[in-house]
Design a protein around this motif. Structure first.
Motif, PDB file in Angstrom:
ATOM      1  N   TYR A  90       0.881  -1.154   0.000  1.00  0.00           N
ATOM      2  CA  TYR A  90       0.000   0.000   0.000  1.00  0.00           C
ATOM      3  C   TYR A  90       0.919   1.204   0.000  1.00  0.00           C
ATOM      4  O   TYR A  90       1.829   1.301   0.823  1.00  0.00           O
ATOM      5  CB  TYR A  90      -0.905   0.025   1.237  1.00  0.00           C
ATOM      6  N   GLU A  91       0.702   2.124  -0.936  1.00  0.00           N
ATOM      7  CA  GLU A  91       1.588   3.269  -1.099  1.00  0.00           C
ATOM      8  C   GLU A  91       0.832   4.574  -0.916  1.00  0.00           C
ATOM      9  O   GLU A  91      -0.367   4.646  -1.150  1.00  0.00           O
ATOM     10  CB  GLU A  91       2.224   3.255  -2.497  1.00  0.00           C
ATOM     11  N   THR A  92       1.580   5.601  -0.495  1.00  0.00           N
ATOM     12  CA  THR A  92       1.069   6.963  -0.423  1.00  0.00           C
ATOM     13  C   THR A  92       2.056   7.857  -1.149  1.00  0.00           C
ATOM     14  O   THR A  92       3.232   7.511  -1.311  1.00  0.00           O
ATOM     15  CB  THR A  92       0.924   7.458   1.022  1.00  0.00           C
ATOM     16  N   TYR A  93       1.565   9.019  -1.552  1.00  0.00           N
ATOM     17  CA  TYR A  93       2.387   9.948  -2.334  1.00  0.00           C
ATOM     18  C   TYR A  93       2.255  11.355  -1.765  1.00  0.00           C
ATOM     19  O   TYR A  93       1.236  11.699  -1.176  1.00  0.00           O
ATOM     20  CB  TYR A  93       1.938   9.928  -3.804  1.00  0.00           C
ATOM     21  N   GLY A  94       3.284  12.163  -1.962  1.00  0.00           N
ATOM     22  CA  GLY A  94       3.245  13.567  -1.555  1.00  0.00           C
ATOM     23  C   GLY A  94       3.139  13.728  -0.057  1.00  0.00           C
ATOM     24  O   GLY A  94       3.798  13.051   0.721  1.00  0.00           O
ATOM     25  N   ALA A  95       2.241  14.641   0.364  1.00  0.00           N
ATOM     26  CA  ALA A  95       2.082  14.948   1.787  1.00  0.00           C
ATOM     27  C   ALA A  95       1.648  13.718   2.583  1.00  0.00           C
ATOM     28  O   ALA A  95       2.041  13.552   3.738  1.00  0.00           O
ATOM     29  CB  ALA A  95       1.070  16.076   1.966  1.00  0.00           C
ATOM     30  N   ALA A 131       2.628  10.712   2.125  1.00  0.00           N
ATOM     31  CA  ALA A 131       3.837   9.930   2.379  1.00  0.00           C
ATOM     32  C   ALA A 131       4.584  10.485   3.586  1.00  0.00           C
ATOM     33  O   ALA A 131       5.102   9.724   4.414  1.00  0.00           O
ATOM     34  CB  ALA A 131       4.739   9.925   1.144  1.00  0.00           C
ATOM     35  N   VAL A 132       4.626  11.803   3.705  1.00  0.00           N
ATOM     36  CA  VAL A 132       5.281  12.433   4.858  1.00  0.00           C
ATOM     37  C   VAL A 132       4.580  12.009   6.154  1.00  0.00           C
ATOM     38  O   VAL A 132       5.235  11.711   7.154  1.00  0.00           O
ATOM     39  CB  VAL A 132       5.291  13.974   4.703  1.00  0.00           C
ATOM     40  N   LEU A 133       3.253  11.944   6.127  1.00  0.00           N
ATOM     41  CA  LEU A 133       2.508  11.510   7.312  1.00  0.00           C
ATOM     42  C   LEU A 133       2.857  10.074   7.698  1.00  0.00           C
ATOM     43  O   LEU A 133       3.009   9.770   8.886  1.00  0.00           O
ATOM     44  CB  LEU A 133       1.004  11.625   7.067  1.00  0.00           C
ATOM     45  N   LEU A 134       2.987   9.192   6.722  1.00  0.00           N
ATOM     46  CA  LEU A 134       3.350   7.815   7.026  1.00  0.00           C
ATOM     47  C   LEU A 134       4.743   7.728   7.636  1.00  0.00           C
ATOM     48  O   LEU A 134       4.958   6.963   8.571  1.00  0.00           O
ATOM     49  CB  LEU A 134       3.272   6.931   5.775  1.00  0.00           C
ATOM     50  N   VAL A 135       5.671   8.507   7.117  1.00  0.00           N
ATOM     51  CA  VAL A 135       7.026   8.508   7.650  1.00  0.00           C
ATOM     52  C   VAL A 135       7.022   9.037   9.084  1.00  0.00           C
ATOM     53  O   VAL A 135       7.612   8.451   9.983  1.00  0.00           O
ATOM     54  CB  VAL A 135       7.982   9.323   6.743  1.00  0.00           C
ATOM     55  N   LYS A 180      11.874   9.628  -2.862  1.00  0.00           N
ATOM     56  CA  LYS A 180      10.838  10.508  -3.407  1.00  0.00           C
ATOM     57  C   LYS A 180       9.755  10.687  -2.357  1.00  0.00           C
ATOM     58  O   LYS A 180       9.784  10.069  -1.309  1.00  0.00           O
ATOM     59  CB  LYS A 180      10.248   9.900  -4.677  1.00  0.00           C
ATOM     60  N   ALA A 181       8.798  11.546  -2.650  1.00  0.00           N
ATOM     61  CA  ALA A 181       7.665  11.743  -1.742  1.00  0.00           C
ATOM     62  C   ALA A 181       6.704  10.576  -1.911  1.00  0.00           C
ATOM     63  O   ALA A 181       5.613  10.697  -2.446  1.00  0.00           O
ATOM     64  CB  ALA A 181       6.988  13.073  -2.027  1.00  0.00           C
ATOM     65  N   LYS A 182       7.169   9.419  -1.465  1.00  0.00           N
ATOM     66  CA  LYS A 182       6.416   8.176  -1.609  1.00  0.00           C
ATOM     67  C   LYS A 182       6.791   7.300  -0.417  1.00  0.00           C
ATOM     68  O   LYS A 182       7.957   7.199  -0.053  1.00  0.00           O
ATOM     69  CB  LYS A 182       6.841   7.524  -2.927  1.00  0.00           C
ATOM     70  N   ALA A 183       5.793   6.710   0.222  1.00  0.00           N
ATOM     71  CA  ALA A 183       6.037   5.806   1.343  1.00  0.00           C
ATOM     72  C   ALA A 183       4.961   4.739   1.302  1.00  0.00           C
ATOM     73  O   ALA A 183       3.912   4.917   0.684  1.00  0.00           O
ATOM     74  CB  ALA A 183       6.000   6.554   2.671  1.00  0.00           C
ATOM     75  N   GLY A 184       5.222   3.634   1.962  1.00  0.00           N
ATOM     76  CA  GLY A 184       4.228   2.574   1.951  1.00  0.00           C
ATOM     77  C   GLY A 184       4.542   1.484   2.931  1.00  0.00           C
ATOM     78  O   GLY A 184       5.517   1.554   3.679  1.00  0.00           O
ATOM     79  N   CYS A 185       3.679   0.473   2.912  1.00  0.00           N
ATOM     80  CA  CYS A 185       3.858  -0.673   3.793  1.00  0.00           C
ATOM     81  C   CYS A 185       3.446  -1.930   3.041  1.00  0.00           C
ATOM     82  O   CYS A 185       2.624  -1.874   2.126  1.00  0.00           O
ATOM     83  CB  CYS A 185       3.018  -0.516   5.057  1.00  0.00           C
TER      84      CYS A 185
END
Length: 134
Positions: free
Chosen positions: A43-48, A50-54, A65-70
């Motif tokens: 599951y991925e997030t992008y932009g702002a 992604a910052v919240l997930l981090v 990049k402005a991308k985070a996930g689990c």
């Protein structure tokens, strides 16, 4: 010539028919929610988002990049961390193979649930889980 401050560059436009364009449409429909998008086994997030997930879930950014996930198997823990901090999360789930659009490599996706502090369990994940309890 007058001195003008340059404004920040707008985010790059997502090409129509791309995953990023589809995610931006979901973002517009649910502006007060984190958008968590299923991409294969993640599951991925992008932009702002992604910052919240981090910041709130202890996840690492992906690829600088402005991308985070689990991983899929950690989605409920990620949702728990976000809803414990009063975030609402839209799950944008893969629901089939490549889209009916000829030549598209995108999988069909749809919003399957809004997970919130009042309703923090992702039911779709439980229904489709390979786990068997009891």
């Amino acid at each position: 010539s007058p001195h003008r401050r340059s404004s920040p560059a707008p985010p790059p436009k997502a090409r129509e028919g791309t995953l990023l364009a589809a995610v931006r449409e979901v973002r517009r429909a649910y502006p007060r929610c984190v958008v968590l998008t299923r991409v294969g086994e993640f599951y991925e997030t992008y932009g702002a988002d992604a910052v919240l997930l981090v910041e709130h879930c202890g996840l690492n950014p992906m690829g600088g990049k402005a991308k985070a996930g689990c991983p899929v198997h950690n989605v409920q823990a990620t949702l728990d961390a976000l809803t414990a901090r009063d975030f609402r999360v839209v799950i944008y789930e893969e629901v089939g193979d490549a889209d009916a659009v000829r030549g598209s490599k995108l999988k069909r996706r749809q919003v399957t649930q809004v997970v919130s502090p009042a309703d923090p369990v992702y039911y779709h994940d439980l229904v489709l889980s390979d786990r068997t309890d009891g």
